[in-house]
Design an enzyme around this catalytic site. Structure first.
Site, PDB file in Angstrom:
ATOM      1  N   MET A   1      17.385  21.473   3.140  1.00 13.82           N
ATOM      2  CA  MET A   1      18.025  20.674   4.194  1.00 13.82           C
ATOM      3  C   MET A   1      19.378  20.119   3.742  1.00 13.82           C
ATOM      4  O   MET A   1      19.851  19.113   4.277  1.00 13.82           O
ATOM      5  CB  MET A   1      17.108  19.515   4.597  1.00 13.82           C
ATOM      6  CG  MET A   1      15.713  19.937   5.017  1.00 13.82           C
ATOM      7  SD  MET A   1      14.667  18.494   5.301  1.00 13.82           S
ATOM      8  CE  MET A   1      13.031  19.253   5.312  1.00 13.82           C
ATOM      9  N   SER A   2      20.002  20.751   2.771  1.00  9.21           N
ATOM     10  CA  SER A   2      21.278  20.217   2.278  1.00  9.21           C
ATOM     11  C   SER A   2      22.204  21.369   1.893  1.00  9.21           C
ATOM     12  O   SER A   2      22.018  22.495   2.335  1.00  9.21           O
ATOM     13  CB  SER A   2      21.015  19.316   1.054  1.00  9.21           C
ATOM     14  OG  SER A   2      20.584  20.076  -0.043  1.00  9.21           O
TER      15      SER A   2
ATOM     16  N   TYR B   1      20.100  15.260   8.584  1.00  7.56           N
ATOM     17  CA  TYR B   1      18.907  14.790   9.307  1.00  7.56           C
ATOM     18  C   TYR B   1      18.815  13.269   9.379  1.00  7.56           C
ATOM     19  O   TYR B   1      18.040  12.725  10.151  1.00  7.56           O
ATOM     20  CB  TYR B   1      17.612  15.374   8.703  1.00  7.56           C
ATOM     21  CG  TYR B   1      17.331  14.987   7.269  1.00  7.56           C
ATOM     22  CD1 TYR B   1      16.972  13.686   6.911  1.00  7.56           C
ATOM     23  CD2 TYR B   1      17.416  15.932   6.260  1.00  7.56           C
ATOM     24  CE1 TYR B   1      16.723  13.341   5.599  1.00  7.56           C
ATOM     25  CE2 TYR B   1      17.161  15.611   4.949  1.00  7.56           C
ATOM     26  CZ  TYR B   1      16.815  14.306   4.627  1.00  7.56           C
ATOM     27  OH  TYR B   1      16.588  13.979   3.321  1.00  7.56           O
ATOM     28  N   GLU B   2      19.634  12.571   8.576  1.00 11.33           N
ATOM     29  CA  GLU B   2      19.641  11.110   8.660  1.00 11.33           C
ATOM     30  C   GLU B   2      20.410  10.645   9.890  1.00 11.33           C
ATOM     31  O   GLU B   2      20.406   9.456  10.198  1.00 11.33           O
ATOM     32  CB  GLU B   2      20.266  10.513   7.390  1.00 11.33           C
ATOM     33  CG  GLU B   2      19.411  10.734   6.152  1.00 11.33           C
ATOM     34  CD  GLU B   2      20.118  10.263   4.889  1.00 11.33           C
ATOM     35  OE1 GLU B   2      20.230   9.045   4.695  1.00 11.33           O
ATOM     36  OE2 GLU B   2      20.556  11.124   4.111  1.00 11.33           O
TER      37      GLU B   2
ATOM     38  N   HIS C   1      22.310  13.310   4.153  1.00 12.80           N
ATOM     39  CA  HIS C   1      21.841  14.527   4.815  1.00 12.80           C
ATOM     40  C   HIS C   1      22.112  14.444   6.314  1.00 12.80           C
ATOM     41  O   HIS C   1      22.087  13.349   6.897  1.00 12.80           O
ATOM     42  CB  HIS C   1      20.329  14.697   4.603  1.00 12.80           C
ATOM     43  CG  HIS C   1      19.937  14.824   3.163  1.00 12.80           C
ATOM     44  ND1 HIS C   1      19.785  13.728   2.350  1.00 12.80           N
ATOM     45  CD2 HIS C   1      19.666  15.914   2.403  1.00 12.80           C
ATOM     46  CE1 HIS C   1      19.451  14.148   1.135  1.00 12.80           C
ATOM     47  NE2 HIS C   1      19.360  15.461   1.134  1.00 12.80           N
TER      48      HIS C   1
ATOM     49  N   ALA D   1      16.657  20.494  -4.012  1.00  9.29           N
ATOM     50  CA  ALA D   1      15.247  20.893  -4.025  1.00  9.29           C
ATOM     51  C   ALA D   1      15.056  21.819  -2.830  1.00  9.29           C
ATOM     52  O   ALA D   1      15.663  21.607  -1.778  1.00  9.29           O
ATOM     53  CB  ALA D   1      14.359  19.666  -3.892  1.00  9.29           C
TER      54      ALA D   1
ATOM     55  N   HIS E   1      17.209   8.781  -3.832  1.00  3.36           N
ATOM     56  CA  HIS E   1      18.590   9.257  -3.879  1.00  3.36           C
ATOM     57  C   HIS E   1      19.507   8.057  -4.111  1.00  3.36           C
ATOM     58  O   HIS E   1      19.997   7.458  -3.164  1.00  3.36           O
ATOM     59  CB  HIS E   1      18.991   9.931  -2.557  1.00  3.36           C
ATOM     60  CG  HIS E   1      18.326  11.253  -2.312  1.00  3.36           C
ATOM     61  ND1 HIS E   1      18.998  12.446  -2.341  1.00  3.36           N
ATOM     62  CD2 HIS E   1      17.039  11.571  -2.031  1.00  3.36           C
ATOM     63  CE1 HIS E   1      18.162  13.439  -2.097  1.00  3.36           C
ATOM     64  NE2 HIS E   1      16.963  12.937  -1.889  1.00  3.36           N
TER      65      HIS E   1
ATOM     66  N   ASN F   1       8.293  23.771  -4.169  1.00  2.00           N
ATOM     67  CA  ASN F   1       7.033  24.111  -3.489  1.00  2.00           C
ATOM     68  C   ASN F   1       7.173  25.493  -2.881  1.00  2.00           C
ATOM     69  O   ASN F   1       8.293  25.949  -2.627  1.00  2.00           O
ATOM     70  CB  ASN F   1       6.737  23.093  -2.369  1.00  2.00           C
ATOM     71  CG  ASN F   1       7.900  22.977  -1.396  1.00  2.00           C
ATOM     72  OD1 ASN F   1       8.902  22.297  -1.674  1.00  2.00           O
ATOM     73  ND2 ASN F   1       7.793  23.657  -0.274  1.00  2.00           N
TER      74      ASN F   1
ATOM     75  N   SER G   1      17.536  15.909  -5.572  1.00  2.00           N
ATOM     76  CA  SER G   1      16.262  15.242  -5.897  1.00  2.00           C
ATOM     77  C   SER G   1      15.880  15.431  -7.364  1.00  2.00           C
ATOM     78  O   SER G   1      15.863  16.555  -7.856  1.00  2.00           O
ATOM     79  CB  SER G   1      15.124  15.843  -5.061  1.00  2.00           C
ATOM     80  OG  SER G   1      15.412  15.743  -3.708  1.00  2.00           O
TER      81      SER G   1
ATOM     82  N   HIS H   1       6.426  15.213   0.804  1.00  2.00           N
ATOM     83  CA  HIS H   1       7.651  14.847   0.070  1.00  2.00           C
ATOM     84  C   HIS H   1       7.334  14.396  -1.361  1.00  2.00           C
ATOM     85  O   HIS H   1       8.114  14.649  -2.285  1.00  2.00           O
ATOM     86  CB  HIS H   1       8.385  13.740   0.832  1.00  2.00           C
ATOM     87  CG  HIS H   1       9.673  13.318   0.197  1.00  2.00           C
ATOM     88  ND1 HIS H   1      10.723  14.198  -0.025  1.00  2.00           N
ATOM     89  CD2 HIS H   1      10.099  12.121  -0.293  1.00  2.00           C
ATOM     90  CE1 HIS H   1      11.725  13.550  -0.612  1.00  2.00           C
ATOM     91  NE2 HIS H   1      11.367  12.288  -0.780  1.00  2.00           N
TER      92      HIS H   1
HETATM   93  N1  HPA Z   1      11.577  23.070   3.183  1.00  2.00           N
HETATM   94  C1  HPA Z   1      12.766  22.441   3.393  1.00  2.00           C
HETATM   95  N2  HPA Z   1      13.311  21.670   2.485  1.00  2.00           N
HETATM   96  C2  HPA Z   1      12.679  21.514   1.305  1.00  2.00           C
HETATM   97  C3  HPA Z   1      11.461  22.136   1.038  1.00  2.00           C
HETATM   98  C4  HPA Z   1      10.870  22.962   2.038  1.00  2.00           C
HETATM   99  O1  HPA Z   1       9.787  23.554   1.878  1.00  2.00           O
HETATM  100  N3  HPA Z   1      11.097  21.768  -0.222  1.00  2.00           N
HETATM  101  C5  HPA Z   1      12.087  20.963  -0.688  1.00  2.00           C
HETATM  102  N4  HPA Z   1      13.055  20.797   0.233  1.00  2.00           N
END
Ligand code: HPA
Length: 292
Positions: free
Chosen positions: A216-217, A90-91, A88, A118, A65, A240, A34, A252
């Site tokens: 998540m990657s 999750y897709e 990903h 990220a 992306h 974050n 990202s 997001h």
């Molecule tokens: N959790 C999971 N994936 C993320 C986060 C998060 O807080 N921030 C960016 N990708």
């Protein structure tokens, strides 16, 4: 996908790229997460190949992306291959699809692959925008891209993961950070399936398990690359603080906004890192801090 089909699919993708006019074999592979996609546009003689044009290459539907494999000349004249956008788990993609691009980088001849992502930060001392070099990971995705018949041509049935993130590649990241005057901390990344962000209870679980960041990657790609014997390095942009650590909800757009704001530092680090890894070249492949 059957074993032979997968090998054939990878080779079709590789042959498509290799047969392009002016093809130069890449030395360093880079997976751009990202906010970092634009790094590939800074390459000299950049040749983008939309994923849609590459045989068997899966495409990401996540906004922000872009889906291109970009070949070009990076800092210090290093030949690089970038994945500008990743798919990903999750897709809904099968694990073998999630790691297809990473395996393609290895099949193209990359001596090392650097991944970026990220992530949410678990350390209370983190601030959004901090960069974290991944020292190790926890695979909490509930899946592993190597499940199924082993593809002996790619690697062993039971790959060693003692040094999943190459010591030598990590040292080069630290050197690049010092040279670019960019702060870089080191920590453990927990990979979760998503697409929900975590609950505060899950974050507390991850913290107790030793994680410093969650995302998540990256974990599937690192597993596939280590299977193939490719040295790997990875850096997270802590976009974050993780769920429950602040008074507000996760969003997001906040993740994207922070990733963009951190881009200049991330780019400075990545550029120096690619140059260092390119210079180290093939010597990295045999280098193992722990032997074996
Ligand atoms: N959790 C999971 N994936 C993320 C986060 C998060 O807080 N921030 C960016 N990708």
């Amino acid at each position: 996908m059957e074993t032979l089909d997968l090998l054939r699919a990878l080779d079709q993708a590789r042959d498509f790229i290799v047969k392009q006019p002016g093809f130069v074999a890449p030395k360093v592979g880079v997976v751009l997460g990202s906010g970092l996609g634009a790094w590939a546009d800074s390459l000299k003689n950049a040749k983008p190949f939309p994923y849609a044009d590459i045989p068997n290459m899966p495409r990401s539907a996540v906004v922000g992306h872009a889906g291109n494999l970009v070949l070009g000349e990076g800092p210090g004249g290093v030949a690089v291959a970038c994945l500008q956008g990743r798919v990903h788990a999750y897709e809904g993609h099968e694990p073998s699809k999630v790691v297809f691009g990473a395996r393609l980088l290895a099949r193209l001849g990359c001596h090392a692959v650097l991944l970026t992502n990220a992530a949410g930060g678990l350390r209370r001392s983190f601030s959004p925008g901090d960069l974290m070099l991944i020292s190790d990971h926890l695979n909490l995705m509930g899946r592993n891209p190597l499940v199924g018949p082993n593809i002996d041509e790619l690697g062993p049935r039971f790959p060693d993961m003692t040094e999943a993130y190459s010591h030598a590649v990590r040292q080069l990241a630290k050197a690049a950070a010092r040279a670019a005057n960019v702060e870089l901390t080191e920590g453990i990344y927990a990979g979760l399936l998503g697409p929900t962000y975590e609950t505060p209870a899950e974050i507390e679980m991850c913290r107790r398990l030793g994680a410093d960041a969650v995302g998540m990657s990256t974990v599937p790609e690192v597993i596939a690359l280590r299977h193939m014997g490719v040295p790997v390095g990875a850096v997270s942009c802590i976009t974050n603080l993780a769920a429950g650590m602040t008074g507000h909800k996760l969003d997001h757009s906040e993740v994207e906004h922070t990733a963009r704001a951190a881009r200049d530092r991330f780019v400075a680090l990545l550029s120096g890192w690619v140059e260092g890894v390119g210079r180290a070249g093939e010597s990295l492949v045999g280098q193992k801090g722990l032997g074996g």
